[in-house]
Design an enzyme around this catalytic site. Structure first.
Site, PDB file in Angstrom:
ATOM      1  CD  GLU A   1      22.746   6.503 115.442  1.00  0.00           C
ATOM      2  OE1 GLU A   1      22.530   6.428 114.213  1.00  0.00           O
ATOM      3  OE2 GLU A   1      22.976   5.511 116.162  1.00  0.00           O
TER       4      GLU A   1
ATOM      5  CB  CYS B   1      21.483   9.188 111.084  1.00  0.00           C
ATOM      6  SG  CYS B   1      19.880   9.300 111.898  1.00  0.00           S
TER       7      CYS B   1
ATOM      8  N   GLY C   1      16.167  15.617 120.456  1.00  0.00           N
ATOM      9  CA  GLY C   1      17.216  15.280 121.403  1.00  0.00           C
ATOM     10  C   GLY C   1      17.488  16.407 122.385  1.00  0.00           C
TER      11      GLY C   1
ATOM     12  N   GLY D   1      16.895   9.904 116.941  1.00  0.00           N
ATOM     13  CA  GLY D   1      15.941  10.750 116.239  1.00  0.00           C
ATOM     14  C   GLY D   1      16.550  12.090 115.898  1.00  0.00           C
ATOM     15  CB  SER D   2      14.940  15.243 114.922  1.00  0.00           C
ATOM     16  OG  SER D   2      14.209  15.664 116.058  1.00  0.00           O
ATOM     17  CB  THR D   3      19.603  17.642 116.187  1.00  0.00           C
ATOM     18  OG1 THR D   3      20.538  16.780 115.521  1.00  0.00           O
ATOM     19  CG2 THR D   3      20.365  18.554 117.129  1.00  0.00           C
TER      20      THR D   3
END
Length: 481
Positions: A250, A285, A233, A228-230
């Site tokens: 990831e 991504c 994360g 997912g999104s940084t």
């Protein structure tokens, strides 16, 4: 139109039982916002805790199961899943927005991951004898309960590439699919789960924040596999630190493609470039999100890519002539449209191209035509951001050193590509690019799904794998005598 909802609609799976959720929300077709595809259950904290309990209890026996038993179960499940692929392609298209070709490919890859993972387990699990003065064996064992949290953009393959190796390694799983695109995952995992003991595979749906918080704060959850999104994360890293959970992530990407002066820009190369930008409407991504081209080829590239974009047929992915579907959800649609509008207001040249399959239905879905942006610089929002849509900025450069500097000027480092006729030069450039993988005259995924490489910087936390990800879901220990 689908006349009935999938059997998993509005349900969740715990300890082998599919249970009705008291609260649900609608899942809509991004190609036709008036069509409800099914329901997603809104699980409570108590339900999530029940799922963790089931997984923890099942782990005691499953972790001690014979390797051959795991392989045979997985192979049998893969065979059964392969028989329902065709009938579930349209469901995946309707809830996700992919085209028929993209959707079927993703579903078939799930079967490939199952068979490939089972084969890799037999190769990898056996003890490994280290060379040295002392006899030392490297042995493997399962870690415990694994949380698998996956996104809406490529939910099938990204879920299976985590659930399958986790289960094969002897772990049990609690899966949290994306709220607006869970039905195909759950339908397919329903088939898989029936081949394993109750509690090995559990599925909860609903609030990502609440479920994520519960999974990260429970000491019985030993591994978190997140895509997912940084920013999410980072939040998971903070929350999981209290229990020192193993994290496999990831995250976002802003992949650069560098096109050198000698690059072959024939029809086939431009087609590869277009696919690498527009696959899944750019909601990947590892799609190309920035193009840097040597200034002597700049005008040529823009002209050829525009011509290629003009061939793109945009519409409902269920139609066989469509080559690009809608964006998946309103939030992403609004973000990409806003990004394009802000970029144009800032003085950039915005070029839209493509064919509307059904202009009269255009406003009924989250459709955006492929878009090329020129006249921007490295600090422009469209260059710095992860667009996650069918829009691509193209910037000229004068030297290879400048191109590498621009490509590396990002907090992300997922993938990159170099386009040139000089493979030796491409290798030299790859050594200097800050990316988890660099492709040569293409920008794609590894054809061998057993292989993977982590992103650098804010694009991920993991390590390269040659065994379908089994390494992430097992502990290695030494046995010495």
């Amino acid at each position: 139109m689908i006349s009935t909802y999938p059997v998993v609609s509005g349900r969740y799976l715990i300890n082998g039982d599919w249970k009705e959720s008291n609260e649900t929300s609608n899942i809509i077709n991004p190609a036709n916002k008036s069509e409800v595809i099914g329901k997603v259950g809104l699980c409570t904290e108590e339900i999530v805790n029940e799922a963790i309990n089931a997984a923890a209890n099942a782990f005691k026996l499953w972790s001690q199961s014979e390797i051959q038993d795991r392989v045979e179960r997985m192979k049998a499940a893969a065979w059964e899943l392969s028989k329902i692929i065709e009938e579930n392609v349209s469901l995946f298209v309707r809830e996700n927005g992919k085209t028929l070709v993209e959707a079927k490919k993703d579903l078939l890859r799930c079967v490939e991951v199952m068979n490939g993972g089972a084969d890799e387990l037999l190769k990898w699990w056996n003890p490994e004898l280290l060379q040295g003065n002392q006899k030392v064996q490297v042995r493997r064992r399962a870690r415990g309960v694994t949380a698998v949290i996956t996104p809406w953009n490529s939910p099938m393959i990204l879920t299976f590439k985590r659930v399958i190796p986790a289960v094969l390694a002897g772990n049990t799983v609690v899966v949290k699919p994306a709220t607006n695109c869970p039905l195909t995952i759950m339908t397919c995992l329903k088939v898989v789960a029936e081949y394993f003991p109750p509690g090995v595979i559990n599925i909860v749906t609903g609030s990502g924040k609440m479920i994520g918080d519960k999974l990260c704060s429970d000491s019985r959850v030993r591994t978190i596999a997140f895509v997912g999104s940084t920013q999410t994360g980072k939040d998971i890293m903070k929350k999981s630190s209290g229990n020192l959970q193993k994290v496999y992530m990831e995250l976002g990407g802003n992949d650069p493609a560098i096109i050198l002066e000698d690059a072959n820009l024939d029809e086939e190369a431009i087609k590869r470039l277009r696919i690498s930008i527009l696959k899944a409407a750019g909601q990947v991504c590892s799609a190309i999100k920035r193009v840097y081209v040597q200034e002597s080829r700049y005008v040529e590239l823009v002209k050829k890519l525009k011509k290629e974009f003009e061939r793109t047929v945009v519409g409902d992915g269920i139609q066989p002539d469509v080559t690009m579907g809608p964006l998946n959800n309103k939030a992403q649609y609004d973000y990409v449209n806003g990004l394009i509008e802000r970029t144009e207001k800032a003085g950039a040249n915005v070029i839209t191209a493509g064919i509307q399959l059904n202009p009269e239905m255009w406003d009924q879905g989250y459709y955006i035509l492929p878009t090329i942006v020129t006249g921007v610089d490295q600090q422009s929002e469209i260059v710095r951001a992860e667009q996650f849509g069918p829009v691509i900025p193209i910037l000229p450069f004068s030297s290879i050193d400048e191109a590498i500097k621009l490509a590396n000027d990002s907090e992300f480092g997922l993938r990159a590509s170099v386009w040139t006729e000089n493979e030796e030069l491409a290798v030299e450039m790859a050594d200097r690019l800050e990316a988890g993988a660099v492709f040569y005259n293409n920008h794609t995924i590894f054809s061998d799904l057993a292989l993977d490489f982590p992103g650098l910087k804010e694009s991920g936390v993991s390590r390269e794998t040659r065994h379908c990800g089994l390494e992430f879901f097992a502990d290695s220990y030494g046995f010495a005598n």
